[in-house]
Design a protein around this motif. Sequence first.
Motif, PDB file in Angstrom:
ATOM      1  N   TYR A  29     -39.877 -35.908 -15.347  1.00 55.30           N
ATOM      2  CA  TYR A  29     -39.280 -36.289 -16.743  1.00 55.30           C
ATOM      3  C   TYR A  29     -38.387 -37.621 -16.760  1.00 55.30           C
ATOM      4  N   ASN A  30     -39.128 -38.390 -15.699  1.00 52.10           N
ATOM      5  CA  ASN A  30     -38.689 -39.819 -15.750  1.00 52.10           C
ATOM      6  C   ASN A  30     -39.403 -40.980 -16.208  1.00 52.10           C
ATOM      7  N   LYS A  31     -40.656 -40.399 -16.774  1.00 52.82           N
ATOM      8  CA  LYS A  31     -41.729 -41.272 -17.504  1.00 52.82           C
ATOM      9  C   LYS A  31     -42.517 -41.930 -16.376  1.00 52.82           C
ATOM     10  N   LYS A  32     -42.331 -41.752 -15.030  1.00 56.03           N
ATOM     11  CA  LYS A  32     -43.217 -42.412 -14.294  1.00 56.03           C
ATOM     12  C   LYS A  32     -43.469 -41.450 -12.971  1.00 56.03           C
ATOM     13  N   ASP A  33     -42.764 -40.554 -12.731  1.00 55.46           N
ATOM     14  CA  ASP A  33     -43.183 -39.757 -11.514  1.00 55.46           C
ATOM     15  C   ASP A  33     -43.930 -38.354 -11.862  1.00 55.46           C
ATOM     16  N   VAL A  36     -37.412 -35.710 -25.062  1.00 55.76           N
ATOM     17  CA  VAL A  36     -37.511 -34.598 -23.847  1.00 55.76           C
ATOM     18  C   VAL A  36     -37.963 -33.191 -24.310  1.00 55.76           C
ATOM     19  N   LYS A  78     -45.268 -38.928 -22.606  1.00 56.01           N
ATOM     20  CA  LYS A  78     -43.832 -39.113 -21.901  1.00 56.01           C
ATOM     21  C   LYS A  78     -43.080 -39.858 -22.826  1.00 56.01           C
TER      22      LYS A  78
END
Length: 374
Positions: free
Chosen positions: A82-86, A121, A117
């Motif tokens: 939920y951090n748009k990259k992981d 949320v 993403k």
Amino acid sequence: MWAQSWGNIYELVEPYPGAQSVDVTDAMVEQKYDAMRIFEVSEEFFTSLGLIEMPQEFWDHTMMVRPDDREVVCHASAWDFYNKKDFRIKQCTDITMSWLSTTHHEMGHVQYYLQYKDQPVQFRRGANPGFHEAIGDLMSLSVNTPIHLLKIGLLDELHNSTEADLNYLMSIAMDKIAFLPFAYLMDQYRWNIFEGNYTHSEYNARWWDLRCGLQGVQSATDIPERNEINFDAGAKFHTASSTPYIRYFVSYILQFQFHKSLCATAGHTDSLFKCDIYNSKEAGAKLAAALQMGSSRPWPEVLEFITGETEMDASALLEYFEPLVTWLDKQIEDNSIHVGWDCTHSTTGSGSLMQASVVTMLAVVLSSLMWLTQ
């Protein structure tokens, strides 16, 4: 262990032994596939559709093989931090066709994460829980086809014959069709417990009632020995963790609806079971637009965007397996096979299952297909 997949008995029910098989495990070993190559081949399938590449964090943090320095749970799973990259996958990959399919499935989850993403949320999830599982399996419906395996160099030649087609369909049915009654009974069991219909003193007996009644299977030991000291349902992770299972049943309907629609978008005009959407940017664009919605729209609207329909419908699944159904019907008629089993007294061990043989096991598969349409 749970008879949710019957792939291990495929050799007993193979319609035409000697016709082309689609298990490319030996070819993968011969070509020196490793876990990384399986992941790279999977990613290339998605990028061929014009979908998003896996980010660098994915390659840095994904667990592809069992680590040597610690104990892990190897159940394959995909993760969104939920951090748009992981985004990551955790699995212990072996060099088999099954793991090639599983990796595409798990990467399908990650592709869904990547597509939605940028949603708030609260909307970063599937349109309904079944959508996520359906998207993963949707890819496998293309990846497992002989034509796709030929394209990626894991088959040397394509045998265009009725015999090879029926072998392929039976191999898929051992997974897709055998799974349906199991997926259905899992939450039937949980819901009956929650509603107070099953007492503590009969938890195990009611489990085996459902197993026999819907799947046509019994315990490997006599039912009287499986008494209430045992809790056999708890051997399934989803029961012990109280994880809803109806999502998997729903996904096995949706994936065929999605597959049929995307195949049409890709311009496929042959039988549905022969479709491979690989390299279709048109199919990929349609899928991406739906995945980007996450759960921001009611799921019937997302379904309609992909398929033009607002209700789940098993007709695409039945169309996919139609040649196999026709063949099974003939086997049943020619051999005067009784389709079904007796579970009248399954909890006391006196129920009588069908005698295991090639023809009767085929009839059980057909029973599952017939049950789906009721």
